[in-house]
Design an enzyme around this catalytic site. Structure first.
Site, mmCIF file in Angstrom:
data_model
loop_
_atom_site.group_PDB
_atom_site.id
_atom_site.type_symbol
_atom_site.label_atom_id
_atom_site.label_comp_id
_atom_site.label_asym_id
_atom_site.label_seq_id
_atom_site.Cartn_x
_atom_site.Cartn_y
_atom_site.Cartn_z
ATOM 1 N N SER A 91 -8.045 10.896 -1.978
ATOM 2 C CA SER A 91 -6.483 11.030 -2.741
ATOM 3 C C SER A 91 -6.768 11.232 -4.156
ATOM 4 O O SER A 91 -7.685 10.668 -4.791
ATOM 5 C CB SER A 91 -5.748 9.749 -2.253
ATOM 6 O OG SER A 91 -4.415 9.982 -3.319
ATOM 7 N N TYR A 141 -4.021 0.475 -3.026
ATOM 8 C CA TYR A 141 -4.220 1.701 -2.266
ATOM 9 C C TYR A 141 -5.181 2.630 -2.717
ATOM 10 O O TYR A 141 -6.070 2.914 -2.035
ATOM 11 C CB TYR A 141 -2.897 2.431 -1.915
ATOM 12 C CG TYR A 141 -3.152 3.859 -1.288
ATOM 13 C CD1 TYR A 141 -3.663 3.880 0.036
ATOM 14 C CD2 TYR A 141 -2.959 5.118 -1.966
ATOM 15 C CE1 TYR A 141 -3.859 5.116 0.730
ATOM 16 C CE2 TYR A 141 -3.035 6.206 -1.461
ATOM 17 C CZ TYR A 141 -3.549 6.344 -0.244
ATOM 18 O OH TYR A 141 -3.860 7.529 0.258
ATOM 19 N N LYS A 181 -9.571 3.675 -1.489
ATOM 20 C CA LYS A 181 -9.900 5.009 -1.540
ATOM 21 C C LYS A 181 -11.168 5.235 -2.179
ATOM 22 O O LYS A 181 -12.108 5.813 -1.687
ATOM 23 C CB LYS A 181 -8.936 6.101 -1.764
ATOM 24 C CG LYS A 181 -7.512 6.281 -0.790
ATOM 25 C CD LYS A 181 -8.235 6.902 0.368
ATOM 26 C CE LYS A 181 -7.106 6.943 1.312
ATOM 27 N NZ LYS A 181 -7.485 7.236 3.050
ATOM 28 N N PHE A 218 -3.844 16.430 -3.116
ATOM 29 C CA PHE A 218 -2.806 15.886 -4.042
ATOM 30 C C PHE A 218 -1.407 15.599 -3.291
ATOM 31 O O PHE A 218 -1.478 14.571 -2.516
ATOM 32 C CB PHE A 218 -2.595 17.069 -4.983
ATOM 33 C CG PHE A 218 -3.590 17.006 -6.069
ATOM 34 C CD1 PHE A 218 -5.031 16.974 -5.838
ATOM 35 C CD2 PHE A 218 -3.297 16.518 -7.328
ATOM 36 C CE1 PHE A 218 -6.121 16.634 -6.805
ATOM 37 C CE2 PHE A 218 -4.316 16.323 -8.423
ATOM 38 C CZ PHE A 218 -5.860 16.495 -8.133
HETATM 39 P P1 NAD Z 1 -0.208 9.008 8.519
HETATM 40 O O1 NAD Z 1 0.171 7.490 8.506
HETATM 41 O O2 NAD Z 1 0.755 9.718 8.923
HETATM 42 O O3 NAD Z 1 -1.660 9.062 9.463
HETATM 43 C C1 NAD Z 1 -2.486 8.096 9.529
HETATM 44 C C2 NAD Z 1 -2.941 7.649 10.873
HETATM 45 O O4 NAD Z 1 -3.816 6.825 11.015
HETATM 46 C C3 NAD Z 1 -1.477 7.082 11.662
HETATM 47 O O5 NAD Z 1 -1.261 7.785 12.767
HETATM 48 C C4 NAD Z 1 -1.706 5.676 12.113
HETATM 49 O O6 NAD Z 1 -1.359 5.312 12.940
HETATM 50 C C5 NAD Z 1 -3.398 5.794 11.948
HETATM 51 N N1 NAD Z 1 -4.248 4.733 11.576
HETATM 52 C C6 NAD Z 1 -4.004 3.760 10.607
HETATM 53 N N2 NAD Z 1 -4.690 2.488 10.632
HETATM 54 C C7 NAD Z 1 -5.570 2.875 11.695
HETATM 55 C C8 NAD Z 1 -6.724 2.137 12.349
HETATM 56 N N3 NAD Z 1 -7.126 0.867 11.818
HETATM 57 N N4 NAD Z 1 -7.255 2.682 13.263
HETATM 58 C C9 NAD Z 1 -6.919 3.735 14.082
HETATM 59 N N5 NAD Z 1 -5.927 4.288 13.483
HETATM 60 C C10 NAD Z 1 -5.134 4.027 12.242
HETATM 61 O O7 NAD Z 1 -0.818 9.486 6.908
HETATM 62 P P2 NAD Z 1 -1.348 10.821 6.597
HETATM 63 O O8 NAD Z 1 -0.236 11.192 5.511
HETATM 64 O O9 NAD Z 1 -1.479 11.916 7.832
HETATM 65 O O10 NAD Z 1 -2.679 10.562 5.990
HETATM 66 C C11 NAD Z 1 -3.909 10.676 6.355
HETATM 67 C C12 NAD Z 1 -4.958 10.216 5.222
HETATM 68 O O11 NAD Z 1 -4.731 10.972 4.019
HETATM 69 C C13 NAD Z 1 -4.693 8.724 5.090
HETATM 70 O O12 NAD Z 1 -6.151 8.323 4.942
HETATM 71 C C14 NAD Z 1 -4.064 8.899 3.827
HETATM 72 O O13 NAD Z 1 -4.424 7.472 2.760
HETATM 73 C C15 NAD Z 1 -4.802 9.850 3.048
HETATM 74 N N6 NAD Z 1 -3.994 10.768 2.143
HETATM 75 C C16 NAD Z 1 -2.526 10.968 2.392
HETATM 76 C C17 NAD Z 1 -1.697 11.327 1.444
HETATM 77 C C18 NAD Z 1 -0.264 11.572 1.839
HETATM 78 O O14 NAD Z 1 0.528 11.705 0.703
HETATM 79 N N7 NAD Z 1 0.068 12.109 2.950
HETATM 80 C C19 NAD Z 1 -2.204 11.557 0.163
HETATM 81 C C20 NAD Z 1 -3.689 11.405 -0.059
HETATM 82 C C21 NAD Z 1 -4.376 10.938 0.880
HETATM 83 C C1 UD1 Z 2 2.632 8.716 -4.351
HETATM 84 C C2 UD1 Z 2 1.879 7.588 -4.625
HETATM 85 C C3 UD1 Z 2 0.538 7.890 -4.659
HETATM 86 C C4 UD1 Z 2 0.372 8.984 -3.277
HETATM 87 C C5 UD1 Z 2 1.020 9.902 -3.020
HETATM 88 C C6 UD1 Z 2 1.060 10.774 -1.988
HETATM 89 C C7 UD1 Z 2 2.991 5.844 -6.175
HETATM 90 C C8 UD1 Z 2 3.070 5.388 -7.671
HETATM 91 N N1 UD1 Z 2 2.194 6.795 -5.997
HETATM 92 O O1 UD1 Z 2 2.461 9.538 -5.409
HETATM 93 O O2 UD1 Z 2 -0.647 6.759 -4.803
HETATM 94 O O3 UD1 Z 2 -1.124 9.365 -3.268
HETATM 95 O O4 UD1 Z 2 2.509 9.278 -3.206
HETATM 96 O O5 UD1 Z 2 1.350 9.648 -0.731
HETATM 97 O O6 UD1 Z 2 3.690 5.475 -5.310
HETATM 98 N N2 UD1 Z 2 10.458 10.616 -6.575
HETATM 99 C C9 UD1 Z 2 11.876 10.451 -6.831
HETATM 100 N N3 UD1 Z 2 12.647 9.855 -5.745
HETATM 101 C C10 UD1 Z 2 12.112 9.382 -4.748
HETATM 102 C C11 UD1 Z 2 10.832 9.794 -4.384
HETATM 103 C C12 UD1 Z 2 9.768 10.234 -5.359
HETATM 104 O O7 UD1 Z 2 12.222 10.823 -7.950
HETATM 105 O O8 UD1 Z 2 12.865 8.834 -3.645
HETATM 106 C C13 UD1 Z 2 9.835 11.304 -7.686
HETATM 107 C C14 UD1 Z 2 8.648 10.458 -8.453
HETATM 108 O O9 UD1 Z 2 9.219 9.692 -9.400
HETATM 109 C C15 UD1 Z 2 7.518 11.456 -8.267
HETATM 110 C C16 UD1 Z 2 7.842 12.536 -7.498
HETATM 111 O O10 UD1 Z 2 8.950 12.258 -7.052
HETATM 112 O O11 UD1 Z 2 7.813 12.064 -9.804
HETATM 113 C C17 UD1 Z 2 6.794 12.485 -6.312
HETATM 114 O O12 UD1 Z 2 6.810 11.179 -5.992
HETATM 115 P P1 UD1 Z 2 6.020 10.892 -4.421
HETATM 116 O O13 UD1 Z 2 6.366 11.869 -3.220
HETATM 117 O O14 UD1 Z 2 6.154 9.263 -4.339
HETATM 118 O O15 UD1 Z 2 4.339 11.145 -4.791
HETATM 119 P P2 UD1 Z 2 3.683 10.430 -6.043
HETATM 120 O O16 UD1 Z 2 4.371 9.553 -6.946
HETATM 121 O O17 UD1 Z 2 3.025 11.544 -6.840
#
Ligand code: NAD
Ligand code: UD1
Length: 337
Positions: free
Chosen positions: A125, A149, A153, A178
């Site tokens: 991430s 968190y 990572k 991102f």
């Molecule tokens: P998500 O929660 O939708 O998907 C994660 C999946 O992993 C879920 O289906 C959950 O049930 C499963 N899971 C969690 N712990 C587990 C375990 N111990 N064993 C088996 N299954 C397990 O999240 P996502 O948004 O699809 O994210 C996927 C990956 O990408 C995650 O590792 C997350 O940290 C990373 N990531 C996500 C974002 C984001 O904003 N969505 C950003 C950067 C990185």
């Molecule tokens: C958040 C997490 C980051 C994670 C990312 C993707 C925090 C501090 N950071 O990032 O670690 O990798 O999500 O899962 O939680 N916003 C509002 N109102 C809302 C929600 C968000 O104004 O209800 C704004 C936030 O202030 C930010 C932007 O929208 O400026 C994006 O927010 P968000 O989607 O939560 O992502 P990040 O803050 O980038």
């Protein structure tokens, strides 16, 4: 044939990637404990791809289960999405996050090595960068996460860098996402967080569909053009394509790849609100309130290395991100339930 184990494959990013893997002719096994997803996703993935997959409901910390999967199925690669991702919860329950995200990954890597599976893609991430003091992050930007968190990572990244040194035959891609948004064009799969959404896009779409009254904008006094925070939103379909590109690249290079997956184009909270209003034809009421602790004013990816190393770049813009999210939200106002 390429046979891939996808951990977390019923989750948001995993499900979109699995559709692409199956459509590209790969065999896919999915392991997910359903802690943040629904089994309903499996049928939807199969419908969209026209292919079937093998689903295992279970945990990456279950060593016996992993061993039996690897013994019975000759996988040659793993895409590791499984993890917990709520920043606030990670601060309140750090041990839960270290156990799930770090200890769980160690069990998975041990069993991969035992089964002689050498190819791995890990979901990292942009959070690993922390606050470097500037907004455009390159892969060489110092790593200093600001929350639990993010530290989970970075720990897994560090483990994988050491693992690669000890096992040069391993092929590893660390993909730093991102801000993933959007949904499959069909509207059949998308993101539906359990409870109140932490992230911006699911919150906006729940306001548009009428589940929530108004959006709270965290801070309108940042030194950005409209005063609200800027982020690099990337369509989940582009992210999925990035994983295919990484698998392809790893098959040609015995390497450790670390790349940002972003668009390089930041948008403000108000940009996203206005684009969503245009896509949905709905008014998004909002109120600007105080800043959210831990938020940065602005950050975005320098995506040049991903283009150079993977031959990949994001193609879908803000209008598609909003239109696809809206289609998914309208067709599934209660998510998968
Ligand atoms: P998500 O929660 O939708 O998907 C994660 C999946 O992993 C879920 O289906 C959950 O049930 C499963 N899971 C969690 N712990 C587990 C375990 N111990 N064993 C088996 N299954 C397990 O999240 P996502 O948004 O699809 O994210 C996927 C990956 O990408 C995650 O590792 C997350 O940290 C990373 N990531 C996500 C974002 C984001 O904003 N969505 C950003 C950067 C990185
Ligand atoms: C958040 C997490 C980051 C994670 C990312 C993707 C925090 C501090 N950071 O990032 O670690 O990798 O999500 O899962 O939680 N916003 C509002 N109102 C809302 C929600 C968000 O104004 O209800 C704004 C936030 O202030 C930010 C932007 O929208 O400026 C994006 O927010 P968000 O989607 O939560 O992502 P990040 O803050 O980038």
């Amino acid at each position: 044939m390429n046979k891939v184990l996808v951990t977390g494959g019923t989750g948001y990013i995993g499900s979109h990637t699995v559709v692409k893997l199956l459509s590209a002719g790969m065999e896919v096994l999915v392991l997910d404990n359903l802690s943040n997803s629904s089994k309903e996703v499996v049928g939807r993935i199969e419908k969209l791809s026209g292919k079937s997959l093998q689903f295992f409901e279970g945990d990456i910390r279950d060593r016996a289960l992993l061993r039996s999967i690897f013994e019975r199925h000759s996988c040659n690669s793993v895409i590791h999405f499984a993890g917990l991702k709520a920043v606030g919860e990670s601060e309140e329950q750090p041990l839960k996050y270290f156990d799930n995200n770090v200890a769980g990954s160690i069990v998975l890597f041990e069993e991969m090595i035992r089964a002689r599976i050498h190819t791995l893609i890990f979901s990292s991430s942009a959070t690993v960068y922390g606050d470097p003091g500037y907004a455009c992050y390159q892969e060489s930007t110092p790593l200093s996460p600001m929350n639990t968190y993010g530290r989970t990572k970075l720990m897994v990244e560090d483990i994988l860098r050491d693992l690669k040194k000890a096992n040069p035959e391993m092929q590893i891609a660390l993909l730093r996402y991102f801000n993933p948004v959007g949904a499959h064009e069909s509207g059949d799969i998308g993101e539906h967080p359990f409870g109140v959404p932490n992230n911006l896009m699911p919150f906006i779409s729940q306001v548009a569909v009428g589940t929530r009254e108004k959006l709270m904008i965290y801070g309108g006094d940042y030194s950005t053009p409209d005063g609200t925070g800027l982020r690099d939103y990337i369509h989940v379909e582009d992210l999925g394509a990035g994983h295919l590109a990484a698998l392809h690249s790893l098959s040609e290079n015995n390497s450790l790849i670390t790349v940002n997956l972003g668009t390089g184009h930041p948008y403000s909270v108000l940009d996203m609100v206005h684009a969503f209003e245009k896509a949905s034809g709905k008014k998004i009421p909002y109120e600007i309130i105080g800043r959210r602790p831990g938020d940065l004013p602005e950050y975005y990816a320098d995506p040049a290395l991903a283009k150079k190393v993977l031959g990949w770049e994001a193609k879908l813009g803000i209008d598609r991100m909003c239109a696809d999210t809206w289609r998914w939200q309208q067709q599934n106002p209660q998510g998968y339930s």
